[in-house]
Scaffold this active site. Structure first.
Site, PDB file in Angstrom:
ATOM      1  N   TYR A  19      38.938  67.722   8.566  1.00  0.00           N
ATOM      2  CA  TYR A  19      40.159  68.379   8.104  1.00  0.00           C
ATOM      3  C   TYR A  19      40.415  68.147   6.615  1.00  0.00           C
ATOM      4  CZ  TYR A  19      40.688  68.459  13.123  1.00  0.00           C
ATOM      5  OH  TYR A  19      40.443  68.647  14.455  1.00  0.00           O
ATOM      6  N   ASP A  20      41.021  69.167   5.992  1.00  0.00           N
ATOM      7  CA  ASP A  20      41.420  69.084   4.586  1.00  0.00           C
ATOM      8  C   ASP A  20      42.900  68.733   4.440  1.00  0.00           C
ATOM      9  OD1 ASP A  20      38.851  69.992   3.758  1.00  0.00           O
ATOM     10  OD2 ASP A  20      39.473  72.053   4.173  1.00  0.00           O
ATOM     11  N   THR A  21      43.702  69.134   5.435  1.00  0.00           N
ATOM     12  CA  THR A  21      45.150  68.947   5.376  1.00  0.00           C
ATOM     13  C   THR A  21      45.627  68.202   6.615  1.00  0.00           C
ATOM     14  OG1 THR A  21      45.452  70.994   4.116  1.00  0.00           O
ATOM     15  CG2 THR A  21      47.390  70.105   5.240  1.00  0.00           C
ATOM     16  N   ARG A 238      41.285  73.899   9.437  1.00  0.00           N
ATOM     17  CA  ARG A 238      41.027  72.697   8.646  1.00  0.00           C
ATOM     18  C   ARG A 238      42.289  71.832   8.515  1.00  0.00           C
ATOM     19  NH1 ARG A 238      36.176  70.894   7.853  1.00  0.00           N
ATOM     20  NH2 ARG A 238      36.784  70.023   5.809  1.00  0.00           N
TER      21      ARG A 238
END
Length: 296
Positions: A19-21, A238
Site C-alpha cells: 500500500y501507498d496510503t 493501494r
C-alpha cells in the site's frame, strides 16, 4: 474470506509494501485517551520514511484539526492539519459546499469546541455553547425556537444537559426546514481504561423525541467517505484503512473499496473480528505498534 492474521516480519513487509496510503482511526489505534499505544509513534515514523502517505480519519468531533496536530505533537508524533480528516471538519465542508448554508443562519451545536471551531473556520456562526443555565419544569417555557437556527449539529458533548437537548428538540420540531446533522453515531467511546457511551448513545435521545433521522457524517457513512475520496484522490487498490471498530472503521474501508486492518488495541477483540457475521477485515493484528519490528 476470513481476516488474515499478520504475525511475522514477512507478513509485515508484504503488508506495508502493498500500500501507498494508510488511513488511520485515532482512538484505540494511535492512542488510548491521552496515552500513545506502545511503539505506534515509531511505526508512523517508519511508514513516513518509506514514503507512505498517512491520513488520520476520526469520528471524534470534540477536537478540531488544529488541536489534533497539537495532541500528536504532545504525544511525540508528527501530523499536519492537511493529514487529518475529522467528522467535525466533514460536517463543516458538507454545510458549506454541499448545502450552501445560508450566511444569515446559525448552527445550534451540541458538542465540543472542535465542532464550533471547524464550522466557524468556514464562516458558519454557531450558538449553543453557552446554554449552561439551570432549567426546571417551571422554566421550560423559556426555551423557544429561533428563526436564526438553520441546523442542529450533534457531536460528543461531555457537558450535555437537558437545556441543550430541549433547545435542539424545539428547533427541530418547530422548524421542519432546520437541518439535523450528527457528526457520528458511534455507540461507545474508548476512553483509556474503560469504554464509555458514545455520540450515538446520546443522539438517540433526540432521535426518539423528535422522530427525525439525522444525516450522519462520520464513519462508516457515505458523506464522510465521499469527502475523503474526493479530497485525497485515493487509489483504492493501494490504500488501507486501519481501525479498531468493525462497525465504523472496517465497514468504512469496505464501503470505500479499500483494504482494511483491524487492530485489537481498542474496541474489537479477536473473537469479534473472526465472527462470520461481522464486517470482514482484510487483515488483523494485536497492535499497529507491532509493525515497529520493520524499523529494527
Amino acid at each position: 474470506m476470513a481476516p488474515a492474521l499478520l504475525e511475522s516480519r514477512a507478513d509485515y513487509e508484504a503488508f506495508v509494501d502493498r500500500y501507498d496510503t494508510f488511513l488511520f482511526d485515532c482512538d484505540g489505534v494511535i492512542w488510548r485517551g491521552n496515552t500513545p499505544i506502545d511503539n505506534v509513534p515509531a511505526t508512523l515514523d517508519m511508514l513516513r520514511k518509506r514514503g507512505k502517505r498517512l491520513i488520520f480519519v476520526t469520528n471524534n468531533s470534540a477536537t478540531s484539526r488544529r488541536d489534533y496536530v497539537s495532541k500528536f505533537a504532545k504525544l511525540g508524533m508528527q501530523a499536519a492539519v492537511e493529514e487529518i480528516f475529522s467528522s467535525a471538519y466533514a460536517t463543516a465542508v458538507y454545510l458549506r459546499d454541499v448545502v450552501g448554508f445560508a450566511s444569515d443562519k446559525k448552527a445550534y451545536v451540541i458538542g465540543g469546541s472542535g465542532i464550533r471551531n471547524e464550522l466557524e473556520d468556514v464562516g458558519i456562526a454557531t450558538v449553543g455553547h453557552d446554554d449552561t443555565a439551570a432549567i426546571s419544569l417551571a422554566t421550560l417555557n423559556d426555551v423557544e425556537p429561533s428563526v436564526d437556527v438553520g441546523a442542529v449539529v450533534f457531536g460528543i458533548d461531555y457537558d450535555i444537559s437537558y437545556r441543550k437537548l430541549s433547545n435542539a428538540h424545539i428547533n427541530l420540531t418547530q422548524n421542519p426546514e432546520c437541518l439535523f446533522i450528527a457528526t457520528n453515531d458511534d455507540r461507545t467511546l474508548p476512553g483509556g481504561k474503560h469504554v464509555y457511551p458514545g455520540t450515538g448513545a446520546l443522539l438517540s435521545t433526540l432521535i426518539h423525541s423528535t422522530q427525525r433521522t439525522p444525516l450522519v457524517m462520520g464513519k462508516p457513512n457515505t458523506p464522510m467517505l465521499d469527502c475523503v475520496m474526493q479530497k485525497f484522490h485515493l487509489d483504492p487498490t493501494r490504500s488501507c484503512m486501519v481501525g479498531d471498530r468493525l462497525d465504523t472503521d472496517i465497514l468504512f474501508g469496505i464501503k470505500g473499496g479499500v483494504s482494511t486492518l483491524c487492530v485489537l488495541t481498542g474496541v474489537a477483540d479477536e473473537a469479534s473480528v473472526l465472527s462470520p457475521s461481522a464486517p470482514q477485515a482484510t487483515y488483523y493484528m494485536p497492535s499497529l505498534g507491532d509493525l515497529f519490528a520493520l524499523a529494527q
